[in-house]
Design a protein around this motif. Structure first.
Motif, PDB file in Angstrom:
ATOM      1  N   LEU A 202       0.842  -1.206   0.000  1.00 37.68           N
ATOM      2  CA  LEU A 202       0.000   0.000   0.000  1.00 37.68           C
ATOM      3  C   LEU A 202       0.870   1.247   0.000  1.00 37.68           C
ATOM      4  N   LEU A 203       1.975   1.164   0.713  1.00 31.48           N
ATOM      5  CA  LEU A 203       2.892   2.293   0.804  1.00 31.48           C
ATOM      6  C   LEU A 203       3.694   2.456  -0.495  1.00 31.48           C
ATOM      7  N   ASP A 204       4.250   1.343  -0.956  1.00 32.33           N
ATOM      8  CA  ASP A 204       5.169   1.419  -2.104  1.00 32.33           C
ATOM      9  C   ASP A 204       4.478   1.869  -3.384  1.00 32.33           C
ATOM     10  N   GLU A 205       3.197   1.524  -3.550  1.00 28.80           N
ATOM     11  CA  GLU A 205       2.548   1.826  -4.834  1.00 28.80           C
ATOM     12  C   GLU A 205       1.870   3.197  -4.871  1.00 28.80           C
ATOM     13  N   ILE A 206       1.888   3.910  -3.755  1.00 28.56           N
ATOM     14  CA  ILE A 206       1.228   5.224  -3.731  1.00 28.56           C
ATOM     15  C   ILE A 206       1.826   6.161  -4.773  1.00 28.56           C
ATOM     16  N   ASP A 207       3.158   6.118  -4.874  1.00 28.79           N
ATOM     17  CA  ASP A 207       3.810   7.093  -5.740  1.00 28.79           C
ATOM     18  C   ASP A 207       3.496   6.905  -7.218  1.00 28.79           C
ATOM     19  N   ASN A 208       2.986   5.725  -7.596  1.00 30.52           N
ATOM     20  CA  ASN A 208       2.653   5.509  -9.013  1.00 30.52           C
ATOM     21  C   ASN A 208       1.263   6.020  -9.381  1.00 30.52           C
ATOM     22  N   LEU A 209       0.503   6.487  -8.401  1.00 37.02           N
ATOM     23  CA  LEU A 209      -0.881   6.886  -8.670  1.00 37.02           C
ATOM     24  C   LEU A 209      -0.971   8.347  -9.088  1.00 37.02           C
ATOM     25  N   ILE A 215      -3.158  13.817  -0.677  1.00 38.38           N
ATOM     26  CA  ILE A 215      -3.798  12.555  -0.308  1.00 38.38           C
ATOM     27  C   ILE A 215      -2.743  11.455  -0.183  1.00 38.38           C
ATOM     28  N   LYS A 216      -1.796  11.465  -1.095  1.00 40.30           N
ATOM     29  CA  LYS A 216      -0.724  10.467  -1.016  1.00 40.30           C
ATOM     30  C   LYS A 216       0.034  10.607   0.301  1.00 40.30           C
ATOM     31  N   THR A 217       0.321  11.848   0.674  1.00 40.87           N
ATOM     32  CA  THR A 217       1.053  12.094   1.918  1.00 40.87           C
ATOM     33  C   THR A 217       0.229  11.636   3.123  1.00 40.87           C
ATOM     34  N   MET A 218      -1.071  11.919   3.094  1.00 38.26           N
ATOM     35  CA  MET A 218      -1.921  11.500   4.217  1.00 38.26           C
ATOM     36  C   MET A 218      -1.914   9.974   4.351  1.00 38.26           C
ATOM     37  N   GLN A 219      -1.957   9.278   3.225  1.00 41.95           N
ATOM     38  CA  GLN A 219      -1.942   7.814   3.294  1.00 41.95           C
ATOM     39  C   GLN A 219      -0.597   7.302   3.817  1.00 41.95           C
ATOM     40  N   LYS A 532      -7.218   4.919 -11.029  1.00 38.62           N
ATOM     41  CA  LYS A 532      -6.053   5.524 -11.692  1.00 38.62           C
ATOM     42  C   LYS A 532      -5.865   6.981 -11.297  1.00 38.62           C
ATOM     43  N   ARG A 533      -6.946   7.750 -11.472  1.00 39.51           N
ATOM     44  CA  ARG A 533      -6.838   9.187 -11.179  1.00 39.51           C
ATOM     45  C   ARG A 533      -7.867   9.571 -10.135  1.00 39.51           C
TER      46      ARG A 533
END
Ligand SMILES: [Zn+2]
Length: 762
Positions: A202-209, A215-219, A532-533
């Motif tokens: 869950l952490l590693d794939e955030i940056d590909n979204l 929102i990415k930072t909050m996750q 995706k987005r």
């Protein structure tokens, strides 16, 4: 000429769209697809509010934009219907939540249709429909089979007066929302989903979204990965060793005391006899605080346990404290305090007058076993409430949980008369005596034979977030009675291309990613990320800038805007024009009127006289480009502004049929009813227009000036100025280079636009 009558036009087109099922989406092999959805709403009795309209209109603008570009577009709709408001209403009035929900959905659907959304209504779903929650239960069973749905003891809010468990949101300032009694924490067996199993992915794939950074930072923060070490501390007097977790094992020489969370398992073996009362009192108080309260930067509190540990590096005796700034779920629930290096430890040390030692740093591995921990916990999913999806589990005589077999699904919510939780802390489901007993097939481990065994059903229901963790996949085949989702349909439509909402940054958006990874691992999904987005829209506040609320009396009802005669197109266009979509904005009634006048002008241009001369080719091409690019980058407000400027130009110069067709096409995503009416009048399709670069490449051109046929000067001018002969002539005649040849007086000027030439005859 007829007047712009929005309500009449809107009714006409809505009827047409409904009758022709204009937005029904079907898989077309080879045709590129786009799927879009908003975070589906909870259909409250109050109906649509302005926030819904903003959220749904963003999705609609993109939906129509992609349709006009010839893509195969799916835009479904659904309702997140389980939850507290309907249950509270049921407790108060005795009306079944099923009934209230049905009424609210009917109202919501009617209102959404009034806004002209390009929704495929055949894909409507509702999480409290047994045909839907049957598959939520199936999803639960898949997780249960793999050990990712499990039970463990956990502290819950408990009201001793009502004898019931309370959810976090049912506790207000440490008191029960029903009766006002002080709440306490009670240890109870609860169901969890093991989301922590997927923490790393869950952490590693955030940056590909393609999601907003915030929102990415909050996750990332929610998952809260810490790399550190575990270190064992011996306790004086033979109590069990204390294992601490630290991200700074290299600072151990400066560790001057230990701190345990109040919930620390085994605390009773550590606390000395004379400190027992103080520790018990402190613990009781701490359990009344939420974790958020405990982590807030307030003055640190804590009590001494009367016990000491041995620092393995210094061999010194250090005191052991209990303090609520340490959380049970973080690491081991025990820390070594190094006040010289850690701010919170220092605050605590200063408060309790404990030593602060600046010691040198040592090798990280000297005393510690390397260890990674996460802030994120497993997801607590059981609720002692009636209005939720029943958990498909039954217990044997010894209390062991068994899965209800898949062919016995759905486990229907039983009908009850009283929706209040049972006095034993169980949900109202416990009151449905006939429903409670069930026979399920159980395989004998010795003989392999299958026997039907009588068991007692689980009376907890599922957290509503479980229902919304898979609904996007149900959209692919919403009426499927063979599977939760159809493999072929889902591999055509999904993952979802665009998702829009203004809430649930961590909970829902993390849970749905977790389920996606799990079902991908089980071979049910051909993708590992469901969205995706993500477009995360801002709120709309009251005209005074404050949050809209019934009690403040500052709520704007979007349906009033329509019914006052402005119409849905004005409401939609206004909410896109109100500001950047991802920022909060305040409602401005005057500006609603401005948008209405703009649409009136569009109507009048189209239904008035058209110009035979094509004077607006440059501004027209510029506008196509600007609106197209703005929608692509979700800059809806500037797209509307560009259309307003374009209409100003058309008013000034006269509008050709081509100008009007472009206007109607570009306007359609925002004001679809009016635009459809215009396109009908112009006898045009709605294909998205393309701009011609040749009108945009050179913003400037060279203008040649002759006097009596002889070249006398050259001017660099803007392309647009070629459209304005008067302005050009004035400029040229005022120029010194020309003036000296025209002193005798100008007879006439001849402007040849296609040659970019002015000839002056003297
Ligand atoms: Zn109470």
């Amino acid at each position: 000429m007829e007047r712009y009558e929005p309500l009449k036009i809107e009714q006409k087109w809505q009827k047409k769209w409904e009758e022709t099922e204009a937005f029904k989406a079907t898989e077309v092999k080879g045709q590129p697809k786009v799927m879009l959805a908003e975070m589906f709403p909870y259909p409250s009795g109050a109906g649509l509010h302005v926030g819904h309209v903003r959220n749904f209109t963003i999705v609609d603008v993109l939906t129509r934009f992609f349709r006009q570009q010839g893509l195969n577009v799916m835009r479904p709709f659904g309702y997140d219907t389980f939850g507290l408001p309907a249950e509270n209403y049921a407790i108060k009035t005795g009306t079944a939540p099923q009934e209230v929900t049905a009424v609210n959905i009917t109202n919501f659907r009617k209102q959404a249709k009034k806004l002209g959304y390009a929704i495929d209504w055949s894909r409507e779903i509702n999480t409290s429909d047994p045909e839907y929650y049957r598959w939520t239960q199936w999803c639960f069973l898949q997780l249960f089979k793999k050990g990712l749905a499990y039970q463990k003891e956990s502290y819950q809010w408990w009201c001793p007066e009502d004898q019931t468990v309370l959810a976090n949101e049912q506790v207000e300032n440490g008191k029960c929302w029903r009766c006002g009694h002080e709440v306490e924490k009670k240890k109870m067996k609860q169901w969890f989903f093991k989301i922590t199993e997927y923490a790393d992915e869950l952490l590693d794939e955030i940056d590909n979204l393609e999601w907003p950074e915030k929102i990415k930072t909050m996750q990332k923060n929610w998952i809260g990965k810490s790399v550190g070490a575990e270190i064992d501390f011996e306790v004086e007097g033979g109590a069990p060793k204390i294992k601490v977790f630290t991200t700074r094992p290299d600072t151990i020489l400066g560790a001057t005391f230990l701190v345990l969370a109040p919930e620390y398992v085994g605390l009773e073996y550590i606390v000395s006899e004379d400190c027992k009362d103080a520790v018990a009192k402190y613990k009781a108080a701490a359990l009344k605080k939420s974790e958020i309260e405990r982590q807030e930067n307030k003055e640190k509190t804590g009590v001494f346990t009367g016990a000491y540990a041995i620092n393995p590096a210094t061999k010194e005796k250090i005191p052991i404290y209990v303090a609520d700034y340490v959380l049970a779920g973080y690491g081991t629930g025990a820390i070594m305090a190094v006040p010289a290096y850690d701010e919170r430890d220092r605050e605590f040390a200063e408060k309790l007058d404990l030593p602060i030692v600046e010691a040198e740093l040592i090798d990280r591995d000297a005393y510690g076993t390397p260890k990674v921990t996460y802030r994120m916990r497993d997801w607590l999913i059981s609720r002692q409430r009636y209005w939720g999806c029943p958990i498909p589990i039954a217990y044997d005589k010894d209390g062991n949980p068994h899965a209800i077999s898949e062919d016995q699904l759905p486990v229907m919510l039983p009908e009850v008369k009283d929706y209040k939780p049972d006095k034993s802390g169980r949900s109202a489901l416990a009151k449905a005596k006939d429903w409670l007993t069930v026979e399920i097939p159980v395989k004998d481990p010795k003989t392999g034979e299958v026997h039907m065994k009588k068991m007692t059903r689980e009376t907890d229901t599922l957290d509503g977030y479980a229902c919304s963790s898979w609904y996007l996949w149900r959209y692919a085949s919403p009426r499927d009675d063979k599977a939760a989702w159809d493999e072929k349909a889902i591999s055509y439509w999904e993952p979802l291309d665009y998702y829009c909402g203004g809430d649930h940054a961590v909970a829902h958006l993390l849970y749905i990613r977790f389920w996606c990874k799990f079902f991908a691992d089980e071979g049910y999904l051909p993708f590992r990320e469901p969205i995706k987005r993500l477009l995360y829209n801002g709120y709309i506040n009251a005209p005074d800038g404050k949050k809209m609320s019934k009690s403040k009396g500052n709520v704007i009802d979007p349906l009033d805007v329509i019914n006052d005669g402005y119409g849905a197109d004005t409401l939609r266009t206004y909410e896109m024009f109100i500001g950047p979509y991802d920022m909060d904005a305040a409602w401005d009634t005057r500006s609603v009127g401005g948008v209405y006048r703009f649409l009136n002008r569009c109507y009048n241009l189209c239904f008035g006289n058209t110009s035979k001369v094509d004077k607006n080719v440059v501004v027209r091409n510029k506008t196509i480009k600007k609106v197209t690019e703005d929608i692509h980058r979700y800059s809806f407000n500037t797209a509307v502004a560009a259309l307003m400027e374009y209409v100003n130009e058309l008013y000034k110069n006269g509008a050709s049929k081509e100008d009007l067709m472009v206007l109607a096409k570009l306007l359609k995503p925002f004001a679809p009813h009016l635009a459809s009416e215009m396109l009908e009048k112009l006898d045009s399709d709605d294909e998205w227009p393309k701009w011609d670069e040749k009108y945009l490449v050179a913003d400037t051109v060279e203008l040649v000036v002759q006097v009596n046929g002889k070249l006398r000067a050259k001017f660099e001018i803007e392309v647009d100025d070629l459209e304005d002969e008067e302005k050009l002539t004035e400029m040229v005649l005022a120029d010194e280079r020309v003036k000296k040849y025209t002193e005798k007086g100008v007879k006439k000027t001849i402007f040849v636009k296609k040659n970019k030439l002015i000839n002056i005859v003297v």
